[in-house]
Design a protein around this motif. Structure first.
Motif, mmCIF file in Angstrom:
data_model
loop_
_atom_site.group_PDB
_atom_site.id
_atom_site.type_symbol
_atom_site.label_atom_id
_atom_site.label_comp_id
_atom_site.label_asym_id
_atom_site.label_seq_id
_atom_site.Cartn_x
_atom_site.Cartn_y
_atom_site.Cartn_z
ATOM 1 N N ASN A 63 27.131 49.346 33.557
ATOM 2 C CA ASN A 63 28.460 49.806 33.156
ATOM 3 C C ASN A 63 29.314 50.253 34.331
ATOM 4 O OD1 ASN A 63 28.114 49.366 30.378
ATOM 5 N ND2 ASN A 63 27.094 51.344 30.114
ATOM 6 N N SER A 64 28.780 50.120 35.542
ATOM 7 C CA SER A 64 29.491 50.566 36.737
ATOM 8 C C SER A 64 30.336 49.422 37.297
ATOM 9 C CB SER A 64 28.501 51.048 37.801
ATOM 10 O OG SER A 64 29.162 51.305 39.019
ATOM 11 N N ALA A 65 31.623 49.685 37.467
ATOM 12 C CA ALA A 65 32.509 48.673 38.055
ATOM 13 C C ALA A 65 32.155 48.415 39.513
ATOM 14 C CB ALA A 65 33.967 49.132 37.942
ATOM 15 N N HIS A 66 31.698 49.455 40.212
ATOM 16 C CA HIS A 66 31.315 49.288 41.615
ATOM 17 C C HIS A 66 30.104 48.357 41.741
ATOM 18 C CE1 HIS A 66 34.288 52.045 42.856
ATOM 19 N NE2 HIS A 66 33.659 53.162 42.490
ATOM 20 N N TYR A 67 29.193 48.431 40.786
ATOM 21 C CA TYR A 67 28.012 47.562 40.866
ATOM 22 C C TYR A 67 28.390 46.098 40.679
ATOM 23 C CZ TYR A 67 23.494 45.497 39.905
ATOM 24 O OH TYR A 67 22.370 44.696 39.953
ATOM 25 N N TRP A 68 29.234 45.802 39.710
ATOM 26 C CA TRP A 68 29.637 44.412 39.491
ATOM 27 C C TRP A 68 30.487 43.899 40.642
ATOM 28 C CZ3 TRP A 68 26.864 41.746 36.472
ATOM 29 C CH2 TRP A 68 26.283 42.305 35.333
ATOM 30 N N SER A 69 31.242 44.791 41.278
ATOM 31 C CA SER A 69 31.955 44.392 42.491
ATOM 32 C C SER A 69 30.966 44.046 43.602
ATOM 33 C CB SER A 69 32.885 45.524 42.948
ATOM 34 O OG SER A 69 33.497 45.212 44.183
ATOM 35 N N SER A 70 29.872 44.797 43.679
ATOM 36 C CA SER A 70 28.824 44.503 44.655
ATOM 37 C C SER A 70 28.156 43.163 44.366
ATOM 38 C CB SER A 70 27.781 45.626 44.656
ATOM 39 O OG SER A 70 26.718 45.340 45.535
ATOM 40 N N VAL A 71 27.927 42.877 43.084
ATOM 41 C CA VAL A 71 27.344 41.584 42.703
ATOM 42 C C VAL A 71 28.274 40.444 43.105
ATOM 43 C CG1 VAL A 71 26.628 40.143 40.760
ATOM 44 C CG2 VAL A 71 26.000 42.569 40.818
ATOM 45 N N LYS A 72 29.560 40.632 42.888
ATOM 46 C CA LYS A 72 30.536 39.589 43.212
ATOM 47 C C LYS A 72 30.554 39.292 44.704
ATOM 48 C CE LYS A 72 35.494 38.579 43.052
ATOM 49 N NZ LYS A 72 36.837 39.096 42.626
ATOM 50 N N VAL A 73 30.639 40.334 45.525
ATOM 51 C CA VAL A 73 30.695 40.097 46.974
ATOM 52 C C VAL A 73 29.360 39.569 47.487
ATOM 53 C CG1 VAL A 73 32.500 41.814 47.318
ATOM 54 C CG2 VAL A 73 30.106 42.503 47.504
ATOM 55 N N SER A 74 28.255 39.927 46.827
ATOM 56 C CA SER A 74 26.954 39.397 47.232
ATOM 57 C C SER A 74 26.874 37.899 46.973
ATOM 58 C CB SER A 74 25.831 40.119 46.484
ATOM 59 O OG SER A 74 25.786 41.487 46.808
ATOM 60 N N ILE A 75 27.409 37.460 45.839
ATOM 61 C CA ILE A 75 27.414 36.028 45.524
ATOM 62 C C ILE A 75 28.298 35.271 46.517
ATOM 63 C CG2 ILE A 75 28.095 34.325 43.798
ATOM 64 C CD1 ILE A 75 27.311 36.323 41.648
ATOM 65 N N VAL A 76 29.472 35.838 46.829
ATOM 66 C CA VAL A 76 30.366 35.193 47.799
ATOM 67 C C VAL A 76 29.666 35.078 49.146
ATOM 68 C CG1 VAL A 76 32.520 35.453 49.086
ATOM 69 C CG2 VAL A 76 32.458 35.931 46.632
ATOM 70 N N TYR A 77 29.018 36.147 49.569
ATOM 71 C CA TYR A 77 28.326 36.129 50.860
ATOM 72 C C TYR A 77 27.172 35.133 50.853
ATOM 73 C CZ TYR A 77 25.200 37.620 54.593
ATOM 74 O OH TYR A 77 24.357 37.633 55.678
ATOM 75 N N ALA A 78 26.369 35.137 49.790
ATOM 76 C CA ALA A 78 25.200 34.259 49.732
ATOM 77 C C ALA A 78 25.604 32.791 49.714
ATOM 78 C CB ALA A 78 24.361 34.593 48.497
ATOM 79 N N VAL A 79 26.579 32.448 48.887
ATOM 80 C CA VAL A 79 27.017 31.053 48.794
ATOM 81 C C VAL A 79 27.673 30.602 50.092
ATOM 82 C CG1 VAL A 79 28.559 29.457 47.595
ATOM 83 C CG2 VAL A 79 27.249 31.143 46.292
#
Length: 294
Positions: A63-79
């Motif tokens: 439910n944390s917006a900061h966590y989903w933002s972290s997931v998003k930037v992690s996917i961008v970085y990984a890809v």
């Protein structure tokens, strides 16, 4: 005739593998077990007992917006890192595979960067991309504030992706070069005799036959980008600016060791570990079994 190793006593093989078993237990299974316990309890920052809370830590994480933002930037970085590292390594391997003067020396030189530790790479790239003294500071002399990774999140992510890709190029290069050398020379020689040039042979013969290696490295690079990026992030950006490079692995560290939220950090580590298990399953289930040639 099958030969099997025999031991005089049944205790000897266990004594031989005992050091490795102890290392695996102490540095993997024990911390993993503690993370599972902390993920389902409320751990006090300074000790003093724990309280069972069930799935509450996971609910708070999701439910944390900061966590989903972290997931998003992690996917961008990984890809971004995986595509750039695999593409550069494939291009280098294709050129070095040709028998020309000095090709063997180039092969050795392109392998060396993999031996450099991530913090050292982070320091080097942080200096190179510095907006005041690095090479990219020339952009600011042309146009003020054209480049500043300390204030611009896009610039910081681009800097981080380039550093992560540079770190993985040498690893990918070794596999691509080994894959190219395993291709029968008769195929490329026959194509050359038919009039196919170097670029045509690369496109129609070598690159398609490297498909198993490509998909294997894709999974490995994605896994490495999600788990082994902490050193680069900590040295280069520390998750900033404004959480623009706050990757999942770094957020676990920041929440656990800086924010003293041990339970929340443990829940995030379990989610990240589940993602790595999923990528490993994809590798063994689909890549290694189905990608092959006869």
């Amino acid at each position: 005739m099958e030969r099997r190793a025999t031991f005089r006593t049944p205790l000897l093989p266990w004594l031989l593998v005992l050091p490795q078993l102890l290392i695996i237990f102490v540095f993997f299974y024990w911390p993993t077990g503690e993370a599972f316990v902390w993920a389902f309890t409320l751990e006090q920052p300074w000790g003093g007992g724990r309280e069972w809370v069930g799935w509450q830590n996971f609910f708070e994480v999701f439910n944390s917006a900061h966590y989903w933002s972290s997931v998003k930037v992690s996917i961008v970085y990984a890809v971004g890192t995986s595509i750039l590292a695999i593409g550069a390594a494939l291009l280098l391997a294709l050129f070095v595979d040709r028998e020309v003067r000095g090709s063997r020396h180039w092969r050795v030189a392109l392998i060396w960067p993999y031996a450099i530790a991530a913090p050292a790479i982070g320091m080097i790239f942080r200096f190179v991309f510095d907006a005041r003294a690095g090479i990219f500071s020339v952009l600011n002399t042309i146009s003020p504030n054209a480049w500043d990774p300390s204030l611009n999140g896009t610039h910081a992510m681009l800097m981080l992706i380039l550093a992560g890709a540079w770190q993985l190029v040498a690893y990918n290069f070794v596999f691509f070069l080994a894959g190219l050398q395993s291709i029968p020379r008769a195929l490329t020689e026959a194509a050359a005799m038919d009039g196919a040039g170097p670029m045509r042979r690369m496109r129609d013969i070598q690159v398609p036959l490297l498909a198993p290696t490509f998909f294997f490295l894709l999974v490995i690079n994605l896994t490495d980008s999600f788990t082994n990026s902490f050193g680069l992030v900590d040295i280069m950006t520390a998750g900033g600016p404004a959480r623009a490079t706050d990757l999942m692995v770094y957020k676990i560290y920041a929440d656990g060791f800086k924010g003293l939220d041990y339970s929340g950090a443990a829940a995030q580590s379990i989610v990240l570990m589940g993602l790595m298990v999923l990528l490993t399953f994809v590798q063994f289930r689909f890549v290694e079994r189905k990608m092959h040639y006869r």
